[in-house]
Design a protein around this motif. Structure first.
Motif, short mmCIF file in Angstrom:
data_model
loop_
_atom_site.label_atom_id
_atom_site.label_comp_id
_atom_site.label_asym_id
_atom_site.label_seq_id
_atom_site.Cartn_x
_atom_site.Cartn_y
_atom_site.Cartn_z
N PHE A 98 0.73 -1.28 -0.07
CA PHE A 98 -0.06 -0.16 -0.12
C PHE A 98 1.12 1.16 0.00
O PHE A 98 0.26 2.46 0.33
CB PHE A 98 -1.03 -0.05 1.20
CG PHE A 98 -1.79 -1.17 1.38
CD1 PHE A 98 -2.33 -1.52 0.17
CD2 PHE A 98 -2.17 -1.90 2.46
CE1 PHE A 98 -3.44 -2.76 0.00
CE2 PHE A 98 -3.15 -2.97 2.49
CZ PHE A 98 -3.53 -3.33 1.35
N ARG A 99 2.35 1.09 -0.19
CA ARG A 99 3.11 2.14 -0.34
C ARG A 99 3.00 3.11 0.92
O ARG A 99 3.27 4.16 0.90
CB ARG A 99 2.82 2.98 -1.51
CG ARG A 99 2.92 2.29 -2.78
CD ARG A 99 2.57 3.10 -4.01
NE ARG A 99 3.45 4.33 -4.21
CZ ARG A 99 3.07 5.58 -4.28
NH1 ARG A 99 1.74 5.77 -4.39
NH2 ARG A 99 3.83 6.67 -4.49
N ILE A 100 2.83 2.50 2.22
CA ILE A 100 3.06 3.31 3.41
C ILE A 100 4.39 3.01 3.99
O ILE A 100 4.74 4.06 4.68
CB ILE A 100 1.91 2.77 4.40
CG1 ILE A 100 0.48 2.95 3.67
CG2 ILE A 100 1.89 3.52 5.46
CD1 ILE A 100 -0.62 2.46 4.66
N ILE A 101 4.88 1.96 3.90
CA ILE A 101 6.35 1.64 4.15
C ILE A 101 7.24 1.18 3.01
O ILE A 101 6.76 0.56 2.26
CB ILE A 101 6.35 0.42 5.21
CG1 ILE A 101 5.71 0.95 6.60
CG2 ILE A 101 7.69 0.14 5.71
CD1 ILE A 101 5.45 -0.16 7.65
N PRO A 102 8.16 2.16 2.86
CA PRO A 102 9.21 1.68 1.63
C PRO A 102 9.66 0.29 1.96
O PRO A 102 9.94 -0.27 3.00
CB PRO A 102 10.36 2.59 2.02
CG PRO A 102 9.74 3.85 2.73
CD PRO A 102 8.86 3.02 3.65
N MET A 146 4.81 1.61 14.95
CA MET A 146 5.13 1.85 13.37
C MET A 146 3.86 1.19 12.68
O MET A 146 3.41 1.80 12.00
CB MET A 146 6.46 1.47 13.04
CG MET A 146 6.63 1.70 11.44
SD MET A 146 8.36 1.23 10.89
CE MET A 146 8.34 -0.56 11.27
N LEU A 147 3.86 0.05 12.83
CA LEU A 147 2.71 -0.66 12.28
C LEU A 147 1.30 -0.16 12.60
O LEU A 147 0.27 -0.21 11.65
CB LEU A 147 2.78 -2.23 12.45
CG LEU A 147 4.09 -2.85 12.09
CD1 LEU A 147 4.14 -4.54 12.63
CD2 LEU A 147 4.01 -2.85 10.42
N GLY A 148 1.16 0.19 13.89
CA GLY A 148 -0.08 0.76 14.35
C GLY A 148 -0.51 2.16 13.42
O GLY A 148 -1.63 2.39 13.03
N ALA A 153 -3.16 5.02 9.33
CA ALA A 153 -3.05 5.89 8.06
C ALA A 153 -3.96 5.25 6.94
O ALA A 153 -4.42 5.95 6.04
CB ALA A 153 -1.68 6.27 7.68
N TRP A 154 -3.66 4.03 6.58
CA TRP A 154 -4.28 3.42 5.62
C TRP A 154 -5.58 2.97 5.65
O TRP A 154 -6.35 3.15 4.70
CB TRP A 154 -3.53 1.96 5.61
CG TRP A 154 -4.19 0.65 4.67
CD1 TRP A 154 -4.16 0.81 3.41
CD2 TRP A 154 -5.25 -0.41 4.99
NE1 TRP A 154 -5.09 -0.12 2.76
CE2 TRP A 154 -5.58 -0.91 3.94
CE3 TRP A 154 -5.64 -0.88 6.33
CZ2 TRP A 154 -6.36 -1.88 3.88
CZ3 TRP A 154 -6.55 -2.01 6.27
CH2 TRP A 154 -6.85 -2.45 5.17
#
Length: 207
Positions: A98-102, A146-148, A153-154
């Motif tokens: 989903f392009r939230i984390i590189p 970070m994952l939360g 955001a997603w």
């Protein structure tokens, strides 16, 4: 597996694996190009995020129960680290999609996780238990944070619009987010390196 007190950590471990699989399935279809109704898309995303968070909490709970009541088993010793890796791998790969984390962030984190798992496997063969130290616990807490954040955001808008376009105090949120993730990666790698330095005799020994 008998459903009972001492088997509760194992039940939680297995439930974490299934929760991650269900999370991936829900997240994979929670797109506007799959479901036209935006309210349903939002509901599915929130459900997926809550499920992932609950799966993360089971990791803390089963470890707490196993330590407090000495509910330790061979099954738990084998499956709990595996369930953790499935959780981190599944959630991170979805965040990358989903392009939230590189991708490089996910690769660095997963590299550390599997290297330490290999070290623990080697230690287990020599009847040595490598427990998580304070850096390892900090790493886990920061990764969960970070994952939360990535999940929230997603769930709001897919993550891309808000992270890439909005700014805080004149600084684009993406750069703040990237700086935060980079810090977590450095702590993650540092914590992994600490294990290899502390237990270097395991792989330097000629025996």
């Amino acid at each position: 597996m008998v459903f009972g007190g001492k088997n509760l950590p194992n039940i939680l471990t297995v439930s974490r694996i299934f929760a991650v699989l269900i999370f991936v399935a829900i997240a994979s279809v929670a797109h506007i190009d799959v479901i036209s109704d935006k309210s349903w898309v939002f509901a599915l995303r929130i459900s997926a995020v809550i499920l992932a968070m609950l799966a993360g909490l089971t990791d803390l709970l089963d470890g707490y129960l196993a330590r407090k009541y000495h509910w330790v088993s061979d099954f738990g010793a084998l499956m709990d680290p595996l369930a953790d890796k499935i959780f981190v791998t599944g959630t991170m790969l979805m965040a990358v999609e989903f392009r939230i984390i590189p991708a490089w962030i996910a690769i660095a984190v997963l590299f550390r996780e599997f290297m330490v798992t290999g070290l623990r496997t080697l230690a287990a063969k020599k009847q040595i238990v490598i427990s998580a130290d304070r850096w390892g616990k900090l790493k886990t807490a920061l990764q969960m944070t970070m994952l939360g954040i990535a999940g929230v955001a997603w769930a709001i808008d897919g993550g891309n619009e808000y992270l890439f376009t909005e700014s805080w105090f004149g600084i684009r949120i993406w750069y703040i987010w990237l700086t935060f993730m980079t810090g977590i990666v450095l702590i993650t790698l540092f914590s992994g390196l600490g294990y290899f330095i502390r237990y270097r005799k395991l792989f330097l020994s000629q025996e």
